[in-house]
Motif scaffolding. Structure first.
Motif, PDB file in Angstrom:
ATOM      1  N   ARG A  53       0.854  -1.182   0.000  1.00 37.80           N
ATOM      2  CA  ARG A  53       0.000   0.000   0.000  1.00 37.80           C
ATOM      3  C   ARG A  53       0.896   1.239   0.000  1.00 37.80           C
ATOM      4  NH1 ARG A  53      -3.089  -0.738   4.577  1.00 37.80           N
ATOM      5  NH2 ARG A  53      -1.643   0.527   5.785  1.00 37.80           N
ATOM      6  N   THR A  54       0.646   2.134  -0.925  1.00 33.68           N
ATOM      7  CA  THR A  54       1.441   3.359  -1.021  1.00 33.68           C
ATOM      8  C   THR A  54       0.628   4.526  -0.498  1.00 33.68           C
ATOM      9  OG1 THR A  54       2.409   2.467  -3.015  1.00 33.68           O
ATOM     10  CG2 THR A  54       2.795   4.775  -2.584  1.00 33.68           C
ATOM     11  N   GLU A  55       1.213   5.264   0.414  1.00 34.97           N
ATOM     12  CA  GLU A  55       0.532   6.467   0.883  1.00 34.97           C
ATOM     13  C   GLU A  55       1.455   7.649   0.684  1.00 34.97           C
ATOM     14  OE1 GLU A  55      -1.375   5.486   4.988  1.00 34.97           O
ATOM     15  OE2 GLU A  55       0.147   4.030   4.439  1.00 34.97           O
ATOM     16  N   THR A  56       0.922   8.716   0.118  1.00 37.22           N
ATOM     17  CA  THR A  56       1.688   9.953   0.100  1.00 37.22           C
ATOM     18  C   THR A  56       1.152  10.779   1.247  1.00 37.22           C
ATOM     19  OG1 THR A  56       0.110  10.834  -1.458  1.00 37.22           O
ATOM     20  CG2 THR A  56       2.134   9.964  -2.371  1.00 37.22           C
TER      21      THR A  56
ATOM     22  N   ILE B 127       6.705   9.797   1.458  1.00 37.27           N
ATOM     23  CA  ILE B 127       5.972   8.641   0.971  1.00 37.27           C
ATOM     24  C   ILE B 127       6.093   7.512   1.984  1.00 37.27           C
ATOM     25  CG2 ILE B 127       7.799   7.464  -0.336  1.00 37.27           C
ATOM     26  CD1 ILE B 127       5.539   7.585  -2.617  1.00 37.27           C
ATOM     27  N   ARG B 128       5.015   6.701   2.086  1.00 36.40           N
ATOM     28  CA  ARG B 128       5.078   5.564   2.995  1.00 36.40           C
ATOM     29  C   ARG B 128       4.580   4.314   2.283  1.00 36.40           C
ATOM     30  NH1 ARG B 128       2.667   6.735   8.413  1.00 36.40           N
ATOM     31  NH2 ARG B 128       0.682   6.699   7.345  1.00 36.40           N
ATOM     32  N   LEU B 129       5.369   3.266   2.347  1.00 34.94           N
ATOM     33  CA  LEU B 129       4.976   1.982   1.767  1.00 34.94           C
ATOM     34  C   LEU B 129       4.703   1.004   2.901  1.00 34.94           C
ATOM     35  CD1 LEU B 129       7.677   1.517  -1.017  1.00 34.94           C
ATOM     36  CD2 LEU B 129       5.451   2.562  -1.228  1.00 34.94           C
ATOM     37  N   THR B 130       3.636   0.232   2.755  1.00 35.36           N
ATOM     38  CA  THR B 130       3.330  -0.798   3.742  1.00 35.36           C
ATOM     39  C   THR B 130       3.203  -2.129   3.022  1.00 35.36           C
ATOM     40  OG1 THR B 130       2.050   0.853   4.912  1.00 35.36           O
ATOM     41  CG2 THR B 130       1.807  -1.417   5.638  1.00 35.36           C
ATOM     42  N   HIS B 131       4.024  -3.081   3.442  1.00 35.97           N
ATOM     43  CA  HIS B 131       3.902  -4.432   2.884  1.00 35.97           C
ATOM     44  C   HIS B 131       2.865  -5.146   3.727  1.00 35.97           C
ATOM     45  CE1 HIS B 131       5.453  -8.628   2.018  1.00 35.97           C
ATOM     46  NE2 HIS B 131       5.097  -8.144   0.853  1.00 35.97           N
ATOM     47  N   ILE B 132       1.685  -5.367   3.169  1.00 39.60           N
ATOM     48  CA  ILE B 132       0.543  -5.802   3.977  1.00 39.60           C
ATOM     49  C   ILE B 132       0.757  -7.179   4.619  1.00 39.60           C
ATOM     50  CG2 ILE B 132      -1.941  -6.243   3.928  1.00 39.60           C
ATOM     51  CD1 ILE B 132      -1.907  -4.112   1.557  1.00 39.60           C
ATOM     52  N   PRO B 133       1.252  -8.212   3.918  1.00 42.18           N
ATOM     53  CA  PRO B 133       1.381  -9.523   4.574  1.00 42.18           C
ATOM     54  C   PRO B 133       2.275  -9.525   5.806  1.00 42.18           C
ATOM     55  CG  PRO B 133       1.664  -9.727   2.213  1.00 42.18           C
ATOM     56  CD  PRO B 133       1.607  -8.277   2.500  1.00 42.18           C
ATOM     57  N   THR B 134       3.367  -8.745   5.779  1.00 42.70           N
ATOM     58  CA  THR B 134       4.271  -8.769   6.934  1.00 42.70           C
ATOM     59  C   THR B 134       4.111  -7.546   7.825  1.00 42.70           C
ATOM     60  OG1 THR B 134       5.984  -7.661   5.663  1.00 42.70           O
ATOM     61  CG2 THR B 134       6.037 -10.060   5.688  1.00 42.70           C
ATOM     62  N   GLY B 135       3.354  -6.556   7.348  1.00 45.98           N
ATOM     63  CA  GLY B 135       3.190  -5.344   8.149  1.00 45.98           C
ATOM     64  C   GLY B 135       4.422  -4.465   8.180  1.00 45.98           C
TER      65      GLY B 135
END
Lengths: 282, 424
Positions: free
Chosen positions: B271-274, B292-300
């Motif tokens: 998930r990419t959030e600006t 910018i913030r990236l979140t790798h959903i499966p591992t958090g």
């Protein structure tokens, strides 16, 4: 503008003696620290032979403290893969513009032709056609990008920016024209119907009321009103385009009128919000 | 002692002589090789002999491949043994009655020792299992441990230590991320800033192999600048070493796309959030909002990046950091699994244990794994040659451990082997 507590200035002073001045413009500590670093980076990456660094730092901080946008202070704004030059009198490229331009480049990349023509109206610094050209020139052997602006300062700056694409980019492919879209006869090349693959525009779209209420102070005080509020258009023209109720839409009405003659394959327009989008496109 | 320099202080000359003598003593016994390594080399050589005998009887391509793989070790060991034997012979000659013979032996012994070191090095290179990421560039990530300002300040000291060390060694390093905390008392701290998180990229190939021993908890014992009563505090900074890709590499791109690779991340899982302020955007505001913030959903796993004015640069670096972190996590899970199979034979080095202590009062830096003390802490923190020695000691400890793990693995595979010799 809410008042900043004095303690914040004390804490800023502990970061650097310059930080309290920057705080006046930045309004919070994290962005103050970040901007201070960017200004210092700018000074080290662009060495000057005449002025010592500490004087340049003090000078730039002073400019920024007056509320001048950082982009004007440093003279540049990164835009996609490019670093666009910025100068007073020309609108600063916005991150929203950057993100949709890169998206458009992706879409155009999949066009199954060998030649492509893109036209950007109200181009300002020329960031949109330049970024499209930079992204697509390897893909299309014959690629033409045009930028149109009414302000001579903007056209000059856009041509300057084109030079950073290298001699090839400046020589062919990207052209900037000084013309008013309300009387395009002078200065605009005649585009045959259907030749334009993409027409983009980021015209002035802020209403007078919104300009007074919802724009940031540094926008209001330092950026050109010409690029923000479309109130320089004669009332007769506004009336002829049927925009008396919403004069901020006058550029869109005119652009759509031009599209009837040019018949571009795609049109992309930046608008202020959902309401304006509804009025323009429906 | 006669040296090339016209005049050397006597005590210096003496210390030089002693150093070389002690080195020689060590080499004479094992050739500078860890005993575990030698044991393993002998084992591999024995296997090689057995395989070649088997091959003579009837040819099997599978056996031949294995024999080919280990032939390098067998040859290296052969040469090593020979060199060692000749050195022992020369040693014997030193005690002979003939003066001329003694002189000859003394001349030869020097070259033979040098040769033995070289051969020993070749042998250990042939034997040492290579870490799968060892050839890669790396990202050094420094974060303060739990606790207050002092930990953050020390994290900054650790970060600048690595940065200057890279500069001194001529590695191509660059700061990817440098985030300081907004805290009370910021600034009054003797040149150190309250670090939140910092990432240094070392772009040289093989940097991961060089720095992987640095990962872990670094402990500091000192009187903080903020301390008023002069008590010594203990705080920690955590260093992570992540594999990364050469920025110009074209193979890297293909590796990212390969779902088998540790570095592969499905873009749909991110998930990419600006991060930007609420309210009107576009022409209404002109603030630089490139975070910018990236979140790798499966591992958090989350990565945020705001260091550059350019959002696309921030995005690029954030993706790189995310890939590296995920790859490291996957690798660690696998290593942990392998270790649990081994039933804790090997001294476990989890991230919870401190790996190094920097004691300002005693001017000392101790590496807890190799158990070595180093003095001249100023030089260590400036990334000088003493710090180079610290890194070397950790590295040799790691190599030793890898070899022990392999020996332990073999004990597992061959249950008849006596367990007493395996590992610690």
């Amino acid at each position: 503008m809410p008042r900043l507590p004095p303690s914040l200035f004390w804490r800023a002073h502990q970061i650097s003696p310059h930080a309290p001045n920057l705080l006046l413009a930045c309004r919070d500590l994290p962005s103050t620290a970040l901007e201070l670093r960017w200004i210092k980076d700018h000074i080290t990456t662009t060495p000057s032979t005449t002025t010592p660094p500490f004087l340049r730092l003090a000078h730039l901080i002073r400019l920024r403290a007056r509320g001048l946008p950082l982009q004007y202070v440093l003279g540049t704004q990164p835009f996609g893969t490019l670093t666009i030059r910025c100068r007073r009198g020309v609108l600063i490229p916005r991150p929203e513009t950057e993100s949709y331009t890169l998206e458009l480049a992706d879409v155009l990349f999949r066009t199954p032709t060998r030649s492509l023509t893109v036209v950007d109206l109200c181009t300002g610094t020329g960031c949109i056609p330049l970024q499209l050209f930079a992204s697509l020139r390897a893909r299309f052997p014959s690629l033409a990008a045009h930028g149109v602006d009414v302000a001579p300062g903007a056209v000059a700056l856009a041509r300057e920016n084109a030079r950073q694409l290298g001699p090839l980019g400046a020589a062919q492919g990207v052209t900037f024209h000084r013309a008013s879209i309300f009387s395009p006869a002078a200065g605009l090349p005649p585009f045959p119907a259907g030749e334009i693959d993409l027409l983009t525009a980021n015209p002035p779209y802020i209403s007078r009321g919104a300009f007074a209420r919802s724009t940031a102070r540094s926008v209001r005080n330092h950026e050109p009103r010409l690029a923000l509020v479309p109130d320089g258009v004669p009332a007769s023209v506004v009336a002829a385009l049927g925009c008396e109720a919403f004069p901020e839409d006058v550029f869109y009405a005119r652009i759509l009128e031009l599209c009837r003659g040019w018949r571009p394959k795609r049109v992309f327009l930046e608008v202020a919000d959902g309401e304006q989008a509804g009025r323009v496109f429906l | 002692m006669i040296t090339a320099a016209p005049w050397v202080c006597r005590s210096c000359a003496w210390s030089l002589r002693r150093a070389s003598a002690s080195q020689f003593m060590r080499r004479a016994s094992t050739g500078g090789l860890p005993p575990a390594l030698l044991a393993r080399a002998r084992k591999v050589a024995a296997e090689h002999d057995q395989l070649s005998a088997q091959l003579e009887a009837n040819y099997d391509p599978k056996v031949a491949r294995r024999a080919g793989e280990i032939s390098r070790v067998a040859t290296a060991l052969n040469v090593f043994e020979k060199t060692k034997a000749s050195l022992a012979e020369l040693d014997g000659l030193l005690n002979s009655d003939d003066a001329e013979l003694r002189d000859l032996a003394r001349d030869d012994i020097e070259s033979a020792t040098a040769e033995l070191t070289e051969v020993g090095r070749q042998l250990s290179v042939a034997l040492t299992p290579k870490h799968p990421f060892a050839h890669m560039p790396c990202l050094l990530e420094v974060r303060p441990g739990p606790g207050g300002l002092e930990g953050r300040l020390f994290a900054d000291a650790v970060f600048s230590m690595y940065k200057t060390y890279c500069e001194n060694m001529g590695y191509r390093a660059r700061v990817v991320k440098y985030e300081t905390a907004d805290e009370e008392g910021m600034g009054r701290t003797g040149g150190e800033l309250a670090l939140q998180e910092a990432v240094l990229e070392v772009q040289d190939e093989g940097a991961y192999g060089l720095f992987r021993g640095e990962a872990g908890v670094h402990r500091v014992q000192r009187i903080p600048v903020t301390e008023k009563t002069g008590r010594v505090h203990t705080s920690v900074a955590v260093v992570w070493v992540l594999p990364s890709f050469p920025t110009d590499g074209t193979e890297a791109e293909s590796d990212w796309e390969n779902p088998e690779s540790d570095f592969y991340i499905d873009p749909a899982e991110v998930r990419t959030e600006t991060m930007r302020a609420r309210g009107a955007g576009g022409q209404h505001v002109n603030k630089t909002e490139s975070a910018i913030r990236l979140t790798h959903i499966p591992t958090g796993t989350t990565v945020s990046m705001q260091d550059s004015r350019s959002q696309s640069t921030n995005r690029k670096w954030a993706w790189m950091l995310l890939r590296s972190r995920i790859a490291q996590q996957r690798r660690e899970v696998r290593e942990e699994h392998a270790r649990s199979i081994r039933k804790g034979l090997i001294l476990n080095n989890s991230r919870g244990d401190k790996i190094r202590t920097y004691n300002y009062q005693q001017d000392r830096c101790t590496d807890h794994r190799s158990g070595q003390d180093f003095h001249n802490l100023t030089n260590v923190l400036e990334g000088g040659e003493v710090f180079g020695k610290v890194i070397k000691s950790a590295e040799s400890w790691l190599v030793e451990r890898d070899i022990q793990e392999i020996l332990a693995d073999e004990e597992e595979v061959v249950p008849s082997g006596n367990k007493k010799n395996g590992g610690k």
